[in-house]
Design a protein around this motif. Structure first.
Motif, mmCIF file in Angstrom:
data_model
loop_
_atom_site.group_PDB
_atom_site.id
_atom_site.type_symbol
_atom_site.label_atom_id
_atom_site.label_comp_id
_atom_site.label_asym_id
_atom_site.label_seq_id
_atom_site.Cartn_x
_atom_site.Cartn_y
_atom_site.Cartn_z
ATOM 1 N N VAL A 198 18.295 -41.912 31.598
ATOM 2 C CA VAL A 198 18.460 -42.841 30.478
ATOM 3 C C VAL A 198 18.674 -42.045 29.194
ATOM 4 O O VAL A 198 19.585 -42.309 28.413
ATOM 5 C CB VAL A 198 17.220 -43.754 30.334
ATOM 6 C CG1 VAL A 198 17.322 -44.612 29.073
ATOM 7 C CG2 VAL A 198 17.052 -44.627 31.570
ATOM 8 N N ARG A 199 17.844 -41.020 29.009
ATOM 9 C CA ARG A 199 17.926 -40.229 27.772
ATOM 10 C C ARG A 199 19.257 -39.505 27.647
ATOM 11 O O ARG A 199 19.851 -39.465 26.570
ATOM 12 C CB ARG A 199 16.776 -39.221 27.729
ATOM 13 C CG ARG A 199 15.410 -39.892 27.693
ATOM 14 C CD ARG A 199 14.283 -38.897 27.464
ATOM 15 N NE ARG A 199 13.007 -39.576 27.490
ATOM 16 C CZ ARG A 199 12.190 -39.628 28.558
ATOM 17 N NH1 ARG A 199 12.527 -38.990 29.677
ATOM 18 N NH2 ARG A 199 11.062 -40.301 28.500
ATOM 19 N N THR A 200 19.723 -38.927 28.761
ATOM 20 C CA THR A 200 20.988 -38.189 28.669
ATOM 21 C C THR A 200 22.160 -39.154 28.532
ATOM 22 O O THR A 200 23.089 -38.895 27.779
ATOM 23 C CB THR A 200 21.204 -37.258 29.884
ATOM 24 O OG1 THR A 200 20.884 -37.971 31.071
ATOM 25 C CG2 THR A 200 20.335 -36.028 29.797
ATOM 26 N N ASP A 201 22.086 -40.293 29.224
ATOM 27 C CA ASP A 201 23.147 -41.311 29.071
ATOM 28 C C ASP A 201 23.262 -41.736 27.612
ATOM 29 O O ASP A 201 24.356 -41.914 27.079
ATOM 30 C CB ASP A 201 22.817 -42.563 29.891
ATOM 31 C CG ASP A 201 23.340 -42.477 31.318
ATOM 32 O OD1 ASP A 201 23.771 -41.373 31.717
ATOM 33 O OD2 ASP A 201 23.301 -43.509 32.023
ATOM 34 N N LEU A 202 22.114 -41.931 26.977
ATOM 35 C CA LEU A 202 22.099 -42.426 25.596
ATOM 36 C C LEU A 202 22.754 -41.439 24.633
ATOM 37 O O LEU A 202 23.350 -41.835 23.630
ATOM 38 C CB LEU A 202 20.669 -42.728 25.144
ATOM 39 C CG LEU A 202 20.051 -44.004 25.722
ATOM 40 C CD1 LEU A 202 18.581 -44.077 25.368
ATOM 41 C CD2 LEU A 202 20.783 -45.247 25.204
ATOM 42 N N LEU A 203 22.649 -40.156 24.968
ATOM 43 C CA LEU A 203 23.260 -39.121 24.124
ATOM 44 C C LEU A 203 24.740 -39.393 23.907
ATOM 45 O O LEU A 203 25.263 -39.215 22.816
ATOM 46 C CB LEU A 203 23.122 -37.750 24.798
ATOM 47 C CG LEU A 203 21.809 -37.015 24.667
ATOM 48 C CD1 LEU A 203 21.914 -35.679 25.387
ATOM 49 C CD2 LEU A 203 21.454 -36.801 23.198
ATOM 50 N N GLN A 204 25.395 -39.850 24.966
ATOM 51 C CA GLN A 204 26.832 -40.121 24.890
ATOM 52 C C GLN A 204 27.153 -41.234 23.909
ATOM 53 O O GLN A 204 28.296 -41.419 23.527
ATOM 54 C CB GLN A 204 27.373 -40.529 26.267
ATOM 55 C CG GLN A 204 27.428 -39.394 27.244
ATOM 56 C CD GLN A 204 27.718 -39.897 28.647
ATOM 57 O OE1 GLN A 204 28.344 -40.943 28.811
ATOM 58 N NE2 GLN A 204 27.249 -39.175 29.643
ATOM 59 N N HIS A 205 26.135 -42.011 23.559
ATOM 60 C CA HIS A 205 26.383 -43.122 22.629
ATOM 61 C C HIS A 205 25.687 -42.861 21.308
ATOM 62 O O HIS A 205 25.349 -43.766 20.564
ATOM 63 C CB HIS A 205 25.952 -44.439 23.267
ATOM 64 C CG HIS A 205 26.666 -44.675 24.562
ATOM 65 N ND1 HIS A 205 27.957 -45.118 24.613
ATOM 66 C CD2 HIS A 205 26.288 -44.431 25.837
ATOM 67 C CE1 HIS A 205 28.349 -45.164 25.883
ATOM 68 N NE2 HIS A 205 27.350 -44.754 26.640
ATOM 69 N N GLU A 206 25.495 -41.596 21.054
ATOM 70 C CA GLU A 206 24.898 -41.147 19.797
ATOM 71 C C GLU A 206 23.527 -41.742 19.515
ATOM 72 O O GLU A 206 23.176 -42.027 18.383
ATOM 73 C CB GLU A 206 25.853 -41.387 18.632
ATOM 74 C CG GLU A 206 26.941 -40.328 18.565
ATOM 75 C CD GLU A 206 28.283 -40.914 18.166
ATOM 76 O OE1 GLU A 206 28.322 -41.588 17.145
ATOM 77 O OE2 GLU A 206 29.266 -40.695 18.901
ATOM 78 N N VAL A 207 22.789 -41.977 20.589
ATOM 79 C CA VAL A 207 21.385 -42.355 20.418
ATOM 80 C C VAL A 207 20.584 -41.172 20.950
ATOM 81 O O VAL A 207 20.546 -40.938 22.156
ATOM 82 C CB VAL A 207 21.046 -43.643 21.192
ATOM 83 C CG1 VAL A 207 19.566 -43.972 21.057
ATOM 84 C CG2 VAL A 207 21.900 -44.802 20.696
ATOM 85 N N VAL A 208 20.021 -40.404 20.032
ATOM 86 C CA VAL A 208 19.299 -39.199 20.426
ATOM 87 C C VAL A 208 17.810 -39.482 20.294
ATOM 88 O O VAL A 208 17.287 -39.639 19.198
ATOM 89 C CB VAL A 208 19.698 -37.997 19.546
ATOM 90 C CG1 VAL A 208 19.098 -36.716 20.119
ATOM 91 C CG2 VAL A 208 21.215 -37.888 19.440
ATOM 92 N N VAL A 209 17.149 -39.568 21.448
ATOM 93 C CA VAL A 209 15.734 -39.931 21.416
ATOM 94 C C VAL A 209 14.869 -38.709 21.113
ATOM 95 O O VAL A 209 15.325 -37.571 21.217
ATOM 96 C CB VAL A 209 15.289 -40.593 22.752
ATOM 97 C CG1 VAL A 209 16.042 -41.890 22.967
ATOM 98 C CG2 VAL A 209 15.454 -39.641 23.905
ATOM 99 N N GLU A 210 13.632 -38.985 20.747
ATOM 100 C CA GLU A 210 12.727 -37.894 20.355
ATOM 101 C C GLU A 210 12.560 -36.852 21.452
ATOM 102 O O GLU A 210 12.522 -35.665 21.176
ATOM 103 C CB GLU A 210 11.371 -38.482 19.946
ATOM 104 C CG GLU A 210 11.417 -39.085 18.565
ATOM 105 C CD GLU A 210 10.071 -39.624 18.102
ATOM 106 O OE1 GLU A 210 9.214 -39.897 18.968
ATOM 107 O OE2 GLU A 210 9.904 -39.782 16.883
ATOM 108 N N ALA A 211 12.504 -37.331 22.696
ATOM 109 C CA ALA A 211 12.344 -36.404 23.811
ATOM 110 C C ALA A 211 13.532 -35.443 23.908
ATOM 111 O O ALA A 211 13.462 -34.408 24.558
ATOM 112 C CB ALA A 211 12.171 -37.162 25.123
ATOM 113 N N MET A 212 14.652 -35.826 23.265
ATOM 114 C CA MET A 212 15.833 -34.953 23.248
ATOM 115 C C MET A 212 15.995 -34.359 21.850
ATOM 116 O O MET A 212 17.101 -34.037 21.427
ATOM 117 C CB MET A 212 17.096 -35.742 23.606
ATOM 118 C CG MET A 212 17.019 -36.517 24.910
ATOM 119 S SD MET A 212 17.044 -35.456 26.363
ATOM 120 C CE MET A 212 18.797 -35.156 26.522
ATOM 121 N N SER A 213 14.899 -34.290 21.107
ATOM 122 C CA SER A 213 14.873 -33.725 19.749
ATOM 123 C C SER A 213 15.603 -34.573 18.716
ATOM 124 O O SER A 213 16.017 -34.080 17.683
ATOM 125 C CB SER A 213 15.463 -32.313 19.714
ATOM 126 O OG SER A 213 14.934 -31.541 20.730
ATOM 127 N N GLY A 214 15.781 -35.846 18.994
ATOM 128 C CA GLY A 214 16.406 -36.724 18.010
ATOM 129 C C GLY A 214 15.350 -37.483 17.236
ATOM 130 O O GLY A 214 14.164 -37.128 17.260
#
Ligand code: GDP
Length: 479
Positions: A198-214
Motif C-alpha cells: 500500500v505504501r509503495t503504491d501510494l508513492l506513485q500517486h505522490e502520497v508519501v506516508v510517514e513510514a516512507m519518510s513523508g
C-alpha cells in the motif's frame, strides 16, 4: 447599486480569486476590477456563508455580518472527517467500528442514530466529527454546492488489494480540495495483508506516508477486530491540532446541510453541521432556497438539545421545505428577511437554470484562471483509452506551462468519462478531456446540467494544440 469584485472580496475577507470563481459558477464573468450588481453580490455573499441583511425591498443593500471574529473570540473546534477509498476496502465498516468505540466507552447516552454525521471522544479527550456518507461523490457534490465541510480525509486502503482506481480518484478529489489526508491501511487482520505494498503504491500517486519518510500519517487498522482504531483516532486528533481549527461559538450560526429528507411524521428534516456560531432553538434561518424557525434540535444520540456549537451535527426541525445536501444555513434576524432571501434564491436559481445552456468555454476558463494572482492555472480532468496515452498527454500538458500559465491535471485515468469526473470538474471549474473515450449517459446528463465542458479528441496533437492556443491567446491579451 454596484460593488467592485475586489471590494466585495475585501469586505468578506475572502480571496479575490475565490470570489471570481464563485461568480463564474453563477455564470457571471467578472475580473477583480469590474463591478457587479447588488443582487449578484448578495448571492456571492451567501455562497461564502456570510450574512446579508436586506434593509428594504427597493434599496437592496447588503450589510454583511462581517464583524470579523476577533481573535480572542475564537475557540478551537473539533475536526470534521470524511472517509474515502475504493469500494469494499472497508469505509462503512470503519465508520461503524469507530462509532462503536464511542458507545463502548460509555460516552454515548444511547444507541447512536444515523443522522448523517456523528461525534466521538478519543481516550485522550479529543472530540472528532465524522461524516457518515463515505466516498468522494458526496464530498465533491457538497463542494460543488459551496460547502467545504471536510477538514481531514481518511483514505482507507485495503492491505489485501492496495491502491485501486477509486483510491486514486479519492486522492485526487482530496488534493483538488486541498484537504489533508491520513491513510488507514485496513484489513490488517487478513493473512495475506501486505501493508508495505500500500505504501509503495501510494508513492506513485505522490502520497508519501510517514513510514516512507513523508508527512502523511499512516495507520494500520482492522475495522473487523478494532486493532489500530485508537491510533487512527489519535492520528486524526494530531492532524487537527496542526490545522488549528477555530470558530466563534458566540455568534449567530452558519452551517452546511449534510443530509435532508421529508419525514412522514416530522416534516422536512435537515442534518446541519454547524460551522461557525451556535444554532439554538427558536433561531430563524434561511437554508438554500428554504427557510424556517428551529422547532427542535436532535443530536447524533437521538437526544433533544437546546443548542449546537461549531462542528456539531444536529437534526433541525421546523423547515418550510426540504433543502439539499450542501446548502448553507444562515441564521437571520427576522422571518421576513429569511423569506425574502429564500424567495430571492429560488428566483436566482430559476434564472440560472434558464442560462445553464451556455457552458463555459476553454477560453473563458483560461481567462478566469488568469485572474488568480500571478500564475494562471487551468485545471483539467483527463480520461483516455489506455494508460500510455493518458501519461503522454499529462506530460505534454506539464510542458505547456511557463511563468504565467500552468496546466494542472487534477485527475486522469483510463476509461469512460463518469459522473465522478464531472463532479470533480464542476467543483474545480475544470473542463473534461476525453481521449478516444466518450462520456457515459449519466455523465453527459450531469455535464449538461452543471455546464461542465467535455471535449473529445482522437489525436494527442490536437488536444495539446487547443490547450496551447488557449494559453497563448491568453498571454497575448495582456499588452
Ligand atoms: P466499503 O465498500 O468501503 O464501505 O466497504 P465495507 O465496509 O462494506 O467492507 C467490505 C467488506 O470487507 C465487508 O465484507 C467487510 O466485512 C469487510 N471488511 C471491512 N473491514 C475489514 C477488516 O478490517 N478486516 C476484514 N477481514 N474484513 C473487513
Amino acid at each position: 447599486e454596484t460593488i467592485l469584485v475586489q471590494e466585495l472580496a475585501n469586505r468578506m475577507a475572502e480571496r479575490v480569486a475565490d470570489v471570481v470563481k464563485s461568480l463564474m459558477k453563477m455564470g457571471v464573468m467578472a475580473t477583480m476590477n469590474q463591478s457587479i450588481d447588488a443582487d449578484t453580490a448578495e448571492l456571492v455573499i451567501e455562497e461564502f456563508g456570510h450574512k446579508v441583511v436586506r434593509v428594504s425591498d427597493a434599496d437592496v443593500e447588503q450589510v454583511i455580518d462581517m464583524i470579523e471574529d476577533a481573535p480572542e473570540s475564537l475557540r478551537s473546534r473539533p475536526p470534521i472527517i470524511t472517509i474515502m477509498g475504493h469500494v469494499d476496502h472497508g469505509k462503512t465498516s470503519l465508520l461503524d467500528a469507530i462509532r462503536k468505540t464511542s458507545v463502548v466507552s460509555g460516552e454515548a447516552g444511547g444507541i447512536t442514530q444515523h443522522i448523517g454525521a456523528y461525534q466521538v471522544t478519543t481516550d485522550t479527550g479529543a472530540v472528532l466529527s465524522f461524516l457518515d456518507t463515505p466516498g468522494h461523490a458526496a464530498f465533491t457534490s457538497m463542494r460543488a454546492r459551496g460547502a467545504n465541510v471536510t477538514d481531514i480525509v481518511v483514505l482507507v486502503v485495503s492491505a489485501e488489494d492496495a491502491v485501486m482506481p477509486q483510491t486514486i480518484e479519492a486522492i485526487n478529489h482530496a488534493k483538488a480540495a486541498k484537504v489533508p489526508m491520513i491513510v488507514a491501511i485496513n484489513k490488517i487482520d487478513r493473512p495475506d495483508a501486505n501493508p508495505q505494498k500500500v505504501r509503495t503504491d501510494l508513492l506513485q500517486h505522490e502520497v508519501v506516508v510517514e513510514a516512507m519518510s513523508g508527512d502523511v500519517q499512516d495507520v494500520e487498522v482492522s475495522a473487523l477486530t478494532g486493532q489500530g482504531l485508537d491510533q487512527l483516532l489519535e492520528a486524526i486528533a494530531l492532524q487537527a491540532e496542526i490545522l488549528e481549527l477555530k470558530a466563534n461559538p458566540d455568534r449567530s450560526a452558519m452551517g452546511a446541510v449534510i443530509e435532508a429528507k421529508l419525514d412522514v411524521g416530522r416534516g422536512p428534516v435537515a442534518t446541519v453541521l454547524v460551522q461557525n456560531g451556535t444554532l439554538r432553538k427558536g433561531d430563524i434561518f434561511v437554508v438554500g432556497e428554504q427557510w424556517g424557525k428551529v422547532r427542535a434540535l436532535i443530536n447524533d444520540k437521538g437526544e433533544r438539545v437546546d443548542e449546537a456549537g461549531p462542528s456539531v451535527p444536529v437534526e433541525v426541525l421546523g423547515l418550510n421545505g426540504t433543502p439539499e445536501a450542501g446548502d448553507v444555513l444562515n441564521v437571520v434576524d427576522t422571518e421576513a428577511q429569511a423569506r425574502e432571501i429564500a424567495d430571492y434564491r429560488l428566483q436566482a436559481s430559476k434564472d440560472k437554470r434558464a442560462a445553464a445552456g451556455a457552458a463555459t468555454t476553454l477560453e473563458q476558463l483560461m481567462a478566469k484562471a488568469k485572474d488568480d494572482q500571478n500564475v494562471a492555472e487551468l485545471p483539467i480532468v483527463l480520461k483516455a483509452d489506455v494508460q500510455g496515452s493518458a501519461e503522454a498527454i499529462v506530460q505534454a500538458m506539464e510542458k505547456i506551462g511557463n511563468d504565467e500559465v500552468r496546466v494542472r491535471v487534477l485527475h486522469y485515468g483510463v476509461g469512460a468519462i463518469t459522473e465522478s469526473d464531472i463532479g470533480l470538474a464542476e467543483a474545480s471549474g475544470a473542463p473534461v478531456f476525453g481521449f478516444n473515450v466518450r462520456a457515459n449517459a449519466p455523465a453527459r446528463n450531469s455535464a449538461n446540467q452543471k455546464g461542465v465542458e467535455i471535449r473529445y479528441y482522437s489525436v494527442i496533437y490536437d488536444l495539446v494544440d487547443d490547450v496551447k492556443a488557449a494559453a497563448s491567446g491568453l498571454l497575448s491579451n495582456e499588452i
